[in-house]
Design an enzyme around this catalytic site. Structure first.
Site, PDB file in Angstrom:
ATOM      1  N   GLU A  58       0.096   1.484 -11.521  1.00  0.00           N
ATOM      2  CA  GLU A  58      -0.848   1.905 -12.782  1.00  0.00           C
ATOM      3  C   GLU A  58      -1.132   3.629 -12.450  1.00  0.00           C
ATOM      4  O   GLU A  58      -1.965   4.076 -12.118  1.00  0.00           O
ATOM      5  CB  GLU A  58      -2.283   1.205 -12.559  1.00  0.00           C
ATOM      6  CG  GLU A  58      -2.893   1.509 -13.770  1.00  0.00           C
ATOM      7  CD  GLU A  58      -4.512   1.434 -13.731  1.00  0.00           C
ATOM      8  OE1 GLU A  58      -4.954   0.371 -13.355  1.00  0.00           O
ATOM      9  OE2 GLU A  58      -5.327   2.298 -13.925  1.00  0.00           O
ATOM     10  N   HIS A 118      -4.118  -1.296 -20.193  1.00  0.00           N
ATOM     11  CA  HIS A 118      -4.780  -0.246 -19.417  1.00  0.00           C
ATOM     12  C   HIS A 118      -5.916   0.248 -20.398  1.00  0.00           C
ATOM     13  O   HIS A 118      -5.748   0.333 -21.709  1.00  0.00           O
ATOM     14  CB  HIS A 118      -3.932   0.968 -19.195  1.00  0.00           C
ATOM     15  CG  HIS A 118      -4.398   2.140 -18.401  1.00  0.00           C
ATOM     16  ND1 HIS A 118      -5.186   3.238 -19.050  1.00  0.00           N
ATOM     17  CD2 HIS A 118      -4.429   2.394 -17.011  1.00  0.00           C
ATOM     18  CE1 HIS A 118      -5.679   4.039 -18.430  1.00  0.00           C
ATOM     19  NE2 HIS A 118      -5.137   3.553 -16.936  1.00  0.00           N
ATOM     20  N   ASP A 147      -3.802   4.396  -9.316  1.00  0.00           N
ATOM     21  CA  ASP A 147      -4.548   5.154 -10.662  1.00  0.00           C
ATOM     22  C   ASP A 147      -4.256   6.524 -10.319  1.00  0.00           C
ATOM     23  O   ASP A 147      -5.172   7.537 -10.621  1.00  0.00           O
ATOM     24  CB  ASP A 147      -5.904   4.609 -10.867  1.00  0.00           C
ATOM     25  CG  ASP A 147      -6.364   5.025 -12.401  1.00  0.00           C
ATOM     26  OD1 ASP A 147      -5.514   5.468 -13.117  1.00  0.00           O
ATOM     27  OD2 ASP A 147      -7.392   4.742 -12.804  1.00  0.00           O
TER      28      ASP A 147
END
Ligand SMILES: *[C@@H]1O[C@H](CO)[C@@H](O)[C@H](O)[C@H]1NC(C)=O
Ligand SMILES: *[C@@H]1O[C@H](CO)[C@@H](O)[C@H](O)[C@H]1NC(C)=O
Ligand SMILES: *[C@@H]1O[C@H](CO)[C@@H](O)[C@H](O)[C@H]1NC(C)=O
Ligand SMILES: *[C@@H]1O[C@H](CO)[C@@H](O)[C@H](O)[C@H]1NC(C)=O
Ligand SMILES: *[C@@H]1O[C@H](CO)[C@@H](O)[C@H](O)[C@H]1NC(C)=O
Length: 357
Positions: A34, A193, A316
């Site tokens: 991600e 997301h 992230d």
């Protein structure tokens, strides 16, 4: 002249095709997916208040655009073997015009494919897709997977559309079945997301406390509704092989299984198409990553709720530091046995992303 141009175009395509799925499973570092990136033309979408603590907005924006410099250095310093890049929110989902959005998705995917084509042992891509028209989305996904070697797609929550940007498209409606059919035919996962809301929602729901915009509250609230929409509208019943990934330890849904299941059972009599308990799709279709949610007690709870074989490590980056994620995942040696830690760090990602094929 025109045949030379065709030849160059062909050579360009061959480079992409050759770059597809040429990953070599040699290391033992982590795999994270991600992880945000964007093109300079879209950096305006990143607001000026999201930089990591101790970092500046200018650094954040430079990190979003970079691939081969500081991003790779952070990976090397923190034992990250492989990173899948995707376009920073809202990306294509923030463009209301369908033609502009579809053209931009192709452009973003081509730029990403070209950027990572000389280092496919370290970088992979998730496609960006315009979601106004499910057939067009499916066609671009297929191109990105079969021609560019992408590993799936990442959708930044709902697609905004309409002349005032105030029509929101959710992919749990029947017209998206053609898209989900292609996704399952290709056997690739779709990452859901969060995105920043359109102005009207922000003004109605968050004007009283704008600090709650983004990851602290708004992201999980908006995205978990979309995920539960996929469940309650029967998408996973119609596409039992569909794989959807949710970040941030499941956008809070597994914490509420009891109440969600108990209340939804009351909706069966009202015509709800979902055939099973919502929680059960976390055994068959849904996966979660740890992105930006490095909480050991919560991880233990989630292992108990959905099992270690549904949970994968991710960071992230660049909103969250790779070093923080790496330090945390290393600390889990006291919490998980060797087999489970290996699964969380890389083993399950290799299977889910089909990196070994
Ligand atoms: C790939 O290309 C980029 C841009 O030219 C360069 O910075 C990077 O070092 C290259 N990586 C490899 C592994 O050759
Ligand atoms: C979606 O795109 C396809 C292919 O271009 C087209 O045939 C179809 O009419 C479009 N659907 C809608 C609802 O616009
Ligand atoms: C809709 O979004 C576009 C692109 O972000 C923007 O240029 C335009 O001003 C927006 N329109 C309205 C009515 O807010
Ligand atoms: C849903 O969960 C309840 C409680 O655990 C169980 O009794 C029921 O059989 C489940 N329903 C379905 C359709 O799986
Ligand atoms: C990678 O780590 C796992 C778990 O610690 C271990 O079982 C395996 O042998 C390691 N593989 C390599 C190639 O080092």
């Amino acid at each position: 002249m025109s045949s030379l141009r065709y030849l160059l175009y062909f050579a360009f395509l061959v480079q992409y095709i050759v770059s597809a799925r040429t990953w070599h499973n040699t290391g033992n570092g982590t795999i994270i997916f991600e992880e945000a990136w964007t093109i300079p033309e879209l950096i305006f979408q990143t607001p000026d208040n999201v930089a990591a603590l101790g970092g500046t907005n200018a650094e954040l924006k430079a990190n979003l655009i970079d691939v081969h410099n500081q991003r790779l250095d952070f990976m090397n310093q923190n034992n990250v073997d492989f990173m899948v890049l995707s376009c920073a929110e809202p990306c294509i989902q923030g463009f209301s015009d369908p033609v502009q959005a579809a053209n931009l998705a192709v452009e973003v995917n081509n730029q990403l494919a070209q950027l990572i084509s000389n280092n496919t042992d370290r970088f992979g891509g998730f496609a960006s897709l315009a979601m106004h028209n499910a057939t067009i989305a499916a066609t671009e996904l297929k191109r990105a997977v079969t021609e560019l070697g992408f590993l799936g797609a990442l959708l930044n929550d709902y697609q905004q559309s309409g002349p005032d940007n105030e029509t929101l498209l959710f992919y749990d409606q029947p017209e998206y079945d053609v898209f989900w059919q292609t996704v399952t035919d290709l056997d690739v996962p779709i990452y859901f997301h969060p995105r920043s809301n359109i102005a009207q929602i922000t003004s109605l729901l968050y004007q009283h406390s704008s600090f709650l915009l983004g990851p602290a509250q708004q992201y999980a609230v908006t995205l978990s509704t979309h995920i539960l929409g996929l469940c309650t509208n029967g998408v996973f019943d119609r596409f039992p092989k569909l794989k959807v990934i949710v970040g941030h330890l499941g956008e809070r849904i597994p914490s509420d299984f009891f109440r969600i299941d108990e209340q939804l059972r009351r909706q069966i009599q009202n015509g709800m198409p979902m055939l099973r308990n919502a929680s059960s799709y976390w055994q068959t279709n849904l996966f979660e990553t740890t992105s930006g949610n490095f909480a050991t007690p919560l991880l233990k709870f989630h292992v108990d709720q959905i099992g270690i074989d549904r949970i994968l490590f991710s960071v992230d980056y660049p909103y969250v530091s790779i070093a923080e994620g790496a330090t945390w995942v290393d600390s889990l040696v006291d919490v998980l046995d060797e087999k489970d830690l290996h699964s969380l760090r890389r083993g399950l990602a290799i299977k889910l992303l089909r990196l070994d094929e």
